[in-house]
Design an enzyme around this catalytic site. Structure first.
Site, PDB file in Angstrom:
ATOM      1  N   GLU A   1      70.001  63.778  33.738  1.00  0.00           N
ATOM      2  CA  GLU A   1      69.046  62.645  33.679  1.00  0.00           C
ATOM      3  C   GLU A   1      68.579  62.157  34.693  1.00  0.00           C
ATOM      4  OE1 GLU A   1      67.668  61.174  30.572  1.00  0.00           O
ATOM      5  OE2 GLU A   1      68.996  62.718  29.216  1.00  0.00           O
TER       6      GLU A   1
ATOM      7  N   ASN B   1      64.624  62.395  35.738  1.00  0.00           N
ATOM      8  CA  ASN B   1      63.639  61.273  36.231  1.00  0.00           C
ATOM      9  C   ASN B   1      63.127  61.620  37.606  1.00  0.00           C
ATOM     10  OD1 ASN B   1      64.414  59.792  34.084  1.00  0.00           O
ATOM     11  ND2 ASN B   1      65.659  58.257  35.105  1.00  0.00           N
TER      12      ASN B   1
ATOM     13  N   ARG C   1      58.262  60.531  26.097  1.00  0.00           N
ATOM     14  CA  ARG C   1      59.595  60.013  26.845  1.00  0.00           C
ATOM     15  C   ARG C   1      60.315  58.762  25.908  1.00  0.00           C
ATOM     16  NH1 ARG C   1      61.405  63.974  29.741  1.00  0.00           N
ATOM     17  NH2 ARG C   1      59.506  64.846  30.424  1.00  0.00           N
TER      18      ARG C   1
END
Length: 145
Positions: A48, A52, A106
């Site tokens: 994650e 990002n 997203r």
């Protein structure tokens, strides 16, 4: 707390490198003899954070992602994922579930997922200078340093 082992890694902000970063982190914690759940938790959180950096930190550009990992004497793992991208104007807002700057494709759950799989998630960011995410997790496993 005393550092037992550490590594540094630099990769391009390309999506193909996300899996590589997860693999490096899971191999790095192997000496702690983590459970499968502990490995998967940390791999997911790293995934994650790296995603990002790729998607939000550099947007449509390619830059560097820096990962520093440490194993501390009390079986705590600290993984820092840093980019030199656009930064986050409001970290507190960005960490709210469902908040995203990535559009409709997203979900806005990256930080929430990281927090659910780690003992602590720390985020520092400066606009136009980048973001650093530090993931901390104690590995119960079977070995102690």
């Amino acid at each position: 707390m005393s550092v037992v082992n550490e590594f540094r890694l630099t990769v391009e902000s390309r999506s193909v490198n996300e899996a590589f970063c997860r693999t490096v982190v899971s191999a790095f914690i192997t000496p702690l003899d983590p459970t499968i759940e502990e490995v998967n938790d940390l791999k997911t959180a790293v995934s994650e954070a790296v995603t990002n950096a790729i998607v939000h930190g550099y947007k449509d550009a390619c830059g560097k992602i820096y990962i520093d990992g440490k194993i501390l004497k009390n079986n705590t793992v600290s993984i820092r994922i840093k980019d030199n991208g656009v930064g986050i104007p409001d970290v507190k807002l960005a960490m709210q579930p469902l908040y995203t700057t990535g559009g409709s494709d997203r979900a806005g759950l990256g930080f929430t997922v990281m927090q659910s799989f780690c003992d602590r998630v720390s985020v520092t960011s400066t606009e136009n200078k980048g973001t650093a995410v530090t993931l901390t997790k104690r590995i119960v496993g079977k070995k102690a340093w």
